[in-house]
Design a protein around this motif. Structure first.
Motif, mmCIF file in Angstrom:
data_model
loop_
_atom_site.group_PDB
_atom_site.id
_atom_site.type_symbol
_atom_site.label_atom_id
_atom_site.label_comp_id
_atom_site.label_asym_id
_atom_site.label_seq_id
_atom_site.Cartn_x
_atom_site.Cartn_y
_atom_site.Cartn_z
ATOM 1 N N TYR A 176 9.289 -21.737 -9.323
ATOM 2 C CA TYR A 176 8.576 -23.017 -9.202
ATOM 3 C C TYR A 176 7.699 -23.257 -10.430
ATOM 4 C CZ TYR A 176 5.106 -26.425 -7.688
ATOM 5 O OH TYR A 176 4.273 -27.515 -7.629
ATOM 6 N N ASP A 177 6.988 -22.213 -10.871
ATOM 7 C CA ASP A 177 6.131 -22.356 -12.059
ATOM 8 C C ASP A 177 6.953 -22.735 -13.286
ATOM 9 O OD1 ASP A 177 3.955 -21.705 -10.521
ATOM 10 O OD2 ASP A 177 3.889 -19.601 -11.153
ATOM 11 N N LEU A 178 8.156 -22.162 -13.401
ATOM 12 C CA LEU A 178 9.031 -22.490 -14.529
ATOM 13 C C LEU A 178 9.431 -23.966 -14.498
ATOM 14 C CD1 LEU A 178 10.819 -21.598 -16.961
ATOM 15 C CD2 LEU A 178 12.636 -21.172 -15.298
ATOM 16 N N THR A 179 9.836 -24.448 -13.324
ATOM 17 C CA THR A 179 10.252 -25.850 -13.224
ATOM 18 C C THR A 179 9.088 -26.794 -13.532
ATOM 19 O OG1 THR A 179 9.824 -25.873 -10.824
ATOM 20 C CG2 THR A 179 12.065 -25.340 -11.544
ATOM 21 N N GLN A 180 7.886 -26.396 -13.168
ATOM 22 C CA GLN A 180 6.715 -27.221 -13.476
ATOM 23 C C GLN A 180 6.447 -27.263 -14.987
ATOM 24 O OE1 GLN A 180 4.425 -29.113 -11.311
ATOM 25 N NE2 GLN A 180 6.392 -28.974 -10.259
ATOM 26 N N LEU A 181 6.627 -26.131 -15.652
ATOM 27 C CA LEU A 181 6.477 -26.104 -17.112
ATOM 28 C C LEU A 181 7.505 -27.013 -17.777
ATOM 29 C CD1 LEU A 181 5.900 -22.271 -17.740
ATOM 30 C CD2 LEU A 181 4.221 -24.101 -18.026
ATOM 31 N N ILE A 182 8.737 -26.980 -17.259
ATOM 32 C CA ILE A 182 9.798 -27.826 -17.816
ATOM 33 C C ILE A 182 9.460 -29.304 -17.611
ATOM 34 C CG2 ILE A 182 12.245 -28.444 -17.651
ATOM 35 C CD1 ILE A 182 11.750 -25.696 -18.892
ATOM 36 N N LEU A 183 8.991 -29.654 -16.412
ATOM 37 C CA LEU A 183 8.649 -31.050 -16.112
ATOM 38 C C LEU A 183 7.539 -31.572 -17.020
ATOM 39 C CD1 LEU A 183 8.714 -31.182 -12.197
ATOM 40 C CD2 LEU A 183 10.146 -32.524 -13.753
ATOM 41 N N HIS A 184 6.610 -30.697 -17.378
ATOM 42 C CA HIS A 184 5.468 -31.109 -18.201
ATOM 43 C C HIS A 184 5.691 -30.793 -19.682
ATOM 44 C CE1 HIS A 184 3.672 -30.872 -14.134
ATOM 45 N NE2 HIS A 184 2.948 -31.898 -14.554
ATOM 46 N N HIS A 185 6.943 -30.480 -20.038
ATOM 47 C CA HIS A 185 7.352 -30.255 -21.440
ATOM 48 C C HIS A 185 6.511 -29.179 -22.121
ATOM 49 C CE1 HIS A 185 9.904 -33.746 -20.995
ATOM 50 N NE2 HIS A 185 8.861 -34.491 -20.651
ATOM 51 N N GLN A 186 6.232 -28.105 -21.382
ATOM 52 C CA GLN A 186 5.494 -26.972 -21.946
ATOM 53 C C GLN A 186 6.454 -25.826 -22.252
ATOM 54 O OE1 GLN A 186 2.194 -25.916 -19.410
ATOM 55 N NE2 GLN A 186 1.555 -28.043 -19.140
ATOM 56 N N ASP A 187 6.035 -24.942 -23.159
ATOM 57 C CA ASP A 187 6.888 -23.833 -23.587
ATOM 58 C C ASP A 187 7.040 -22.825 -22.438
ATOM 59 O OD1 ASP A 187 8.327 -21.940 -24.900
ATOM 60 O OD2 ASP A 187 6.698 -21.258 -26.196
ATOM 61 N N PRO A 188 8.284 -22.570 -21.978
ATOM 62 C CA PRO A 188 8.473 -21.659 -20.839
ATOM 63 C C PRO A 188 8.743 -20.212 -21.241
ATOM 64 C CG PRO A 188 10.531 -22.771 -21.308
ATOM 65 C CD PRO A 188 9.539 -23.240 -22.355
ATOM 66 N N ALA A 189 8.624 -19.878 -22.536
ATOM 67 C CA ALA A 189 9.042 -18.554 -23.031
ATOM 68 C C ALA A 189 8.335 -17.416 -22.301
ATOM 69 C CB ALA A 189 8.785 -18.456 -24.538
#
Length: 661
Positions: free
Chosen positions: A174-187
């Motif tokens: 869920y945290d990963l999908t939220q990072l993707i939605l907010h265009h943040q670096d998921p590395a």
């Protein structure tokens, strides 16, 4: 102050974790002392080791019966070993082999230890024919206490969550999908997810039995590991930010993200999640075919399977439809372990040698407390050379420090009552200390000498303890040096060789899937085993430095991606029939990949390689009319090309440096 606080917090945590073990030891210790006598105290140690191993695991009557039978058999074997030096040599040669071969493995290197300690400790004080029944009664009493203690622990922890890892994976997803939605670096999030994925595969691997690959609980962990693997791979390798530029795609992904927030609720609320999941899957399927929609469809289809698995039965129920591959049947595994390059054979030889020499010395010399030699040697001898070498140092330092400590304590606090109070404190500290550290060795020495000095003069007991520890160190050093030495470096190279072997095996499974549908147990075993080896390699690489570390980190990352693509290839080929012409093209694709992998092995000098013939083969990375399969084929081929290029450039530069020097 900050470091001191960390140390205090660490000690508190270790003490809290050790409390059940400490309480169990002290209860068994004092009840045996009161009801049966001091001559049976050696039983307490190995029964406590078994308790320490088992109390965090689920309790079953079947498991308890297995432990009981094993201990009774070992007690008989240990008894016969004390009757004659010839029997001692024979049994101390055979029993270690059996225990290591049956109970230890590359991924559970110390699985033999509890029963090995039982076999050793039961030999320390020969009881003769007249003492066999009293010994058996005390052993049965100890097993009964063990069973009751495990039942109490199981009852008090009956609400313990066995799906902590799955819930952790869901939160990270869920945290990963939220990072993707907010265009943040998921590395950073992806790296954390990879570690969780490895832990899920490990949990799945540990649920296997003799004839089946996995239990229901293991299957759930395995399927969630697949979810994590596919998700990580998509967002690390294929995802681009412009994929969410369209409002419909962004809205769909936002709905998907909201759905993943409470995935762990399926453990209690399947119906709601199944209905919502079907709606989401239908929505993703109805939209135009793009990468985001394809990812969500693949994710949801796999998740729908997980929902069905949840209803299949009890958590520890074997999934017998996922049968163990033929080469992993008990007899086949036993044969394989007799190879010289296998960890089990090499370590079993060293263990048997130490046991035979140690007890032969004790039986022939009959010196006072000479059994301390094999007892210390068995603790010092570890599967890997580096760990054994570390134990040699910590054991000597801890023994000297413990001897000095006992001398001072008993000089200040003489008397029987003081002996038992000191012994109780030392046991508490011993189980709180880090296993294998010099402090644990110190507390262990303090406890042993406190008990021994009740019947032996203090100075003599200390001299004997130090003498036998030194002799044990010399014995283990010699055996480790000259008899099938196994170091972490050699095990690392063996694991690298296995990674290549597993890639070849994957390709052969893919070849078989062209002709008939493959039992999913074979795929599950291959994938879980692959990630177990990968985890060991990753652990070793983290200890390297410089260019070597960078090279192997790159290699492992490529291997991880290759495994992810191969899982996709196996799934696609296993689920759909491919025409004859396409089969031929895929077979050519497989042969060329075999060939390239063999060349990489040759560059890395990982065993002998017989290159296959690839003359006149037309190599294609795509198959007409199979877009999903073609994409996976192309990605896998790119990974092999990167693996070849990275290996070639590394060894080319390395050879240049060697030539220059």
């Amino acid at each position: 102050m900050k470091n001191r606080k960390k140390t205090i917090d660490k000690i508190k945590k270790q003490f809290i974790q050790a409390v059940p073990t400490i309480v169990f030891f002290l209860f068994l210790f004092y009840t045996i002392l009161i009801f049966f006598g001091v001559q049976y105290m050696t039983i307490v140690s190995f029964i406590t080791i078994i308790f320490k191993i088992q109390y965090n695991k689920s309790f079953t009557i079947k498991k308890m019966l297995s432990i009981t039978v094993q201990l009774l058999v070992l007690s008989m074997l240990a008894f016969f070993a004390t009757l004659h030096p010839a029997l001692s040599v024979l049994l101390n040669c055979i029993v270690p082999f059996i225990l290591v071969f049956v109970q230890a493995s590359q991924f559970n290197q110390k699985g033999y230890m509890a029963n090995m300690m039982a076999f050793v400790l039961l030999q320390l004080r020969p009881v003769g024919w007249s003492g066999i029944w009293p010994l058996t009664i005390v052993l049965c009493y100890s097993i009964l206490v063990l069973a009751v203690a495990l039942i109490i622990v199981a009852f008090t922890h009956r609400h313990k969550d066995s799906y902590v890892l799955i819930k952790k994976a869901n939160t990270q997803l869920y945290d990963l999908t939220q990072l993707i939605l907010h265009h943040q670096d998921p590395a950073h999030q992806i790296q954390a997810m990879i570690l969780t994925q490895q832990a899920l595969y490990k949990e799945a691997y540990q649920s296997r039995g003799l004839t089946y690959v996995i239990t229901k609980s293991g299957k759930l962990h395995y399927m969630f590991a697949l979810l994590m693997q596919r998700t990580i791979y998509f967002f690390e390798s294929r995802y681009e930010q412009d994929m969410l530029e369209k409002e419909n795609d962004y809205s769909l992904f936002a709905t998907f993200s909201a759905y993943t927030k409470h995935l762990s609720n399926i453990l209690n609320d399947k119906k709601t999640y199944q209905k919502e999941g079907e709606i989401l899957l239908q929505e993703a399927s109805s939209k135009e075919d793009n990468d985001i929609c394809a990812f969500i469809q693949n994710f949801m289809r796999l998740f729908m399977i997980i929902l069905d698995i949840r209803e299949e039965g009890k958590d520890n129920q074997p999934m017998r439809e996922w049968r163990m591959p033929q080469h992993l049947h008990p007899l086949e595994q036993l044969k394989a372990k007799f190879h010289l390059d296998r960890f089990e054979f090499r370590f079993a030889c060293r263990l048997s040698c130490v046991m035979v020499i140690g007890f032969l010395f004790s039986n022939l010399t009959q010196w006072n407390h000479s059994y301390w030699l094999p007892l210390n040697a068995i603790v010092l001898l570890q599967p890997m050379y580096e760990e054994s070498n570390y134990r040699l140092k910590t054991r000597f330092i801890g023994t000297v420090a413990g001897s000095i400590g006992v001398y001072i304590l008993l000089s200040i606090f003489p008397g029987i009552n003081a002996h038992f109070i000191i012994a109780t404190i030392m046991v508490t500290c011993m189980y709180t200390a880090t296993p294998g550290s010099w402090m644990q060795a110190m507390f262990s020495t303090c406890f042993a000498l406190t008990m021994t000095t009740m019947a032996l003069q203090q100075e003599i007991a200390i001299e004997l303890r130090i003498t036998y520890v030194v002799l044990a160190i010399i014995l283990v050093l010699i055996v480790n040096r000259f008899l099938f030495p196994t170091s972490m470096t050699t095990q690392f190279r063996y694991n690298l060789q296995r990674m290549f072997h597993m890639q070849h095996a994957y390709l052969m499974i893919l070849r078989s899937a062209l002709e008939k549908q493959i039992d999913y147990g074979v795929i599950c075993d291959a994938l879980t085993s692959y990630h177990m080896v990968y985890a060991q390699l990753h652990q070793h690489v983290s200890k390297l430095d410089g260019e070597e570390k960078a090279f192997y980190q790159d290699i492992l990352l490529i291997f991880w991606r290759m495994a992810a693509e191969m899982e996709q290839l196996l799934f696609l080929v296993n689920q759909q029939r491919i025409g004859v012409d396409n089969q031929r093209e895929l077979w050519n694709y497989i042969k060329v990949n075999h060939y390239v992998l063999q060349h990489i092995q040759m560059m890395m000098n990982l065993g002998e390689v017989n290159l296959i013939d690839v003359k006149d083969i037309v190599y294609k990375r795509k198959i007409e009319g199979e877009p999903s399969l073609s994409l996976a084929m192309e990605q896998y081929a790119k990974h092999i090309s990167r693996l070849y290029y990275r290996t070639f450039t590394y060894y080319k530069d390395k050879n240049k440096r060697i030539t220059t020097e």
